[in-house]
Scaffold this motif. Structure first.
Motif, mmCIF file in Angstrom:
data_model
loop_
_atom_site.group_PDB
_atom_site.id
_atom_site.type_symbol
_atom_site.label_atom_id
_atom_site.label_comp_id
_atom_site.label_asym_id
_atom_site.label_seq_id
_atom_site.Cartn_x
_atom_site.Cartn_y
_atom_site.Cartn_z
ATOM 1 N N TYR A 38 -50.315 19.853 -18.413
ATOM 2 C CA TYR A 38 -51.663 19.111 -18.960
ATOM 3 C C TYR A 38 -52.871 19.817 -18.516
ATOM 4 O O TYR A 38 -52.847 20.612 -17.711
ATOM 5 C CB TYR A 38 -51.524 17.599 -18.243
ATOM 6 C CG TYR A 38 -50.371 17.039 -18.876
ATOM 7 C CD1 TYR A 38 -50.371 15.854 -19.770
ATOM 8 C CD2 TYR A 38 -49.113 17.117 -18.389
ATOM 9 C CE1 TYR A 38 -49.498 15.008 -20.129
ATOM 10 C CE2 TYR A 38 -47.955 16.310 -18.874
ATOM 11 C CZ TYR A 38 -48.343 15.105 -19.862
ATOM 12 O OH TYR A 38 -47.129 14.563 -20.293
ATOM 13 N N TYR B 106 -57.056 20.339 -29.351
ATOM 14 C CA TYR B 106 -57.477 19.171 -29.724
ATOM 15 C C TYR B 106 -58.900 19.330 -29.999
ATOM 16 O O TYR B 106 -59.677 19.689 -29.811
ATOM 17 C CB TYR B 106 -57.521 17.902 -28.632
ATOM 18 C CG TYR B 106 -56.131 17.847 -28.338
ATOM 19 C CD1 TYR B 106 -55.103 16.854 -28.574
ATOM 20 C CD2 TYR B 106 -55.579 18.494 -26.931
ATOM 21 C CE1 TYR B 106 -53.831 16.971 -28.168
ATOM 22 C CE2 TYR B 106 -54.279 18.204 -26.409
ATOM 23 C CZ TYR B 106 -53.540 17.364 -26.808
ATOM 24 O OH TYR B 106 -52.167 17.300 -26.532
ATOM 25 N N SER C 68 -53.954 11.083 -28.848
ATOM 26 C CA SER C 68 -53.452 12.411 -28.618
ATOM 27 C C SER C 68 -51.864 12.192 -28.572
ATOM 28 O O SER C 68 -51.271 13.447 -28.728
ATOM 29 C CB SER C 68 -53.984 13.086 -27.193
ATOM 30 O OG SER C 68 -53.602 12.116 -26.346
ATOM 31 N N ASN D 145 -54.081 15.208 -20.971
ATOM 32 C CA ASN D 145 -53.555 15.787 -22.454
ATOM 33 C C ASN D 145 -52.597 16.832 -22.390
ATOM 34 O O ASN D 145 -52.884 17.842 -21.549
ATOM 35 C CB ASN D 145 -54.782 16.138 -23.274
ATOM 36 C CG ASN D 145 -55.858 15.252 -23.453
ATOM 37 O OD1 ASN D 145 -55.772 14.177 -23.997
ATOM 38 N ND2 ASN D 145 -57.062 15.076 -22.827
ATOM 39 N N ASN E 251 -57.314 11.334 -20.934
ATOM 40 C CA ASN E 251 -56.494 11.149 -22.168
ATOM 41 C C ASN E 251 -57.425 10.710 -23.344
ATOM 42 O O ASN E 251 -58.268 10.015 -23.270
ATOM 43 C CB ASN E 251 -55.366 10.345 -21.919
ATOM 44 C CG ASN E 251 -54.476 10.362 -22.942
ATOM 45 O OD1 ASN E 251 -54.425 9.403 -23.766
ATOM 46 N ND2 ASN E 251 -53.651 11.138 -23.031
#
Length: 293
Positions: free
Chosen positions: A195, A255, A204, A232, A200
């Motif tokens: 991560y 992302y 996602s 994430n 977060n």
């Protein structure tokens, strides 16, 4: 001359007041729609062929509440029966037979306890088939710790009693799922997740191979399966015990947010692996899952 000076002063004061009023006029903040209307998965044959995963999911809302889900070949109407039950009824389908059924989501304190998925397929010149799946959820310290998938059916090649098809066990550390072990279909799959250190991002968990994305109704259930990951996922590494027809081996994630700080894209790169019918490894780069609001 005095009259001219007085008129000039009045004009200056009038303009100054007018400008001040314009500067103080509040501007309206535009309303940002945060309801996901469409999710488009990558379709490249290198990304595991997306076998068993619909490449497009459509979502419709009524007063900001999810009301319809299109997951080919079915369209589901979402019915909120009470605080402990949500039902997804099949209201349209594109299949060779006539399919009826529903998906019943049972909750306690807004947390999914189990799901019953029932379908009956009727044919003109063949016996009908009734299938019933059950998904059971177990939690520990408010985090998802185990999910078990059962099924039974009647009709040709029936299995009249519930049978455990797959089990996923979760390991949580520092607020994130760091490991899952999936057992079923003569295969044991161990997934290790790493991560970032960022908060977060909403939705996602829709990412391919995300441990908390357990079905097409993730949009509905993303906040109803215990505590979410705090951060994430940036990479996954999978190892296997058993023969593999095609599975993801490694994935890295990026992302992308739009101008309104909504998740716009999840970009993945990595490798897939198989041992049947012959050993093969493929790579894929910059494949996108896209979100439309």
């Amino acid at each position: 001359m005095k009259t001219l000076k007085l008129l000039t002063l009045l004009l200056i004061l009038s303009y100054s007041c007018s400008s001040s009023d314009e500067e103080q006029t509040p501007t309206e903040t535009p309303i940002v729609n945060k309801n996901v209307k469409n999710v488009k998965y990558p379709t490249s044959s290198n990304t595991n062929g997306m076998a068993g995963i619909n490449t497009n999911l459509d979502f419709y809302y009524d007063n900001d509440q999810l009301s319809t889900i299109y997951n080919f070949p079915y369209t589901y109407g979402v019915n909120y029966i009470n605080n402990n039950l949500i039902e997804l009824d099949i209201i349209a389908e594109i299949t060779s037979g006539d399919v009826t059924g529903k998906r019943s989501i049972h909750l306690n304190n807004n947390t999914v306890q189990f799901i019953i998925d029932e379908k009956t397929t009727s044919y003109t010149n063949s016996p009908s088939i009734e299938a019933k799946d059950s998904i059971n959820y177990t939690y520990q310290n408010q985090y998802l710790s185990k999910v078990e998938f059962y099924s039974k059916s009647t009709g040709p090649f029936s299995n009249p009693d519930y049978r455990l098809n797959k089990k996923i066990e979760f390991t949580v550390e520092n607020g994130n799922v760091v490991k899952t072990v999936s057992t079923g279909n003569f295969l044991i799959k161990t997934s290790i997740y790493t991560y970032d250190n960022k908060t977060n991002i909403k939705y996602s968990g829709f990412a391919i191979e995300s441990p908390l994305n357990l079905g097409f109704d993730y949009i509905l259930l993303h906040d109803k399966t215990g505590l979410s990951n705090q951060n994430n996922i940036i990479s996954i590494n999978n190892t296997f015990e058993g023969e593999i027809r095609r599975e993801y081996e490694t994935i890295t994630y990026e992302y992308v947010l739009d101008s309104n700080e909504r998740l716009s894209e999840i970009i993945i790169s990595g490798t897939t692996i198989r041992t049947l019918p012959s050993p093969e490894t493929t790579t894929f780069t910059n494949e996108k899952t896209e979100f439309i609001y």
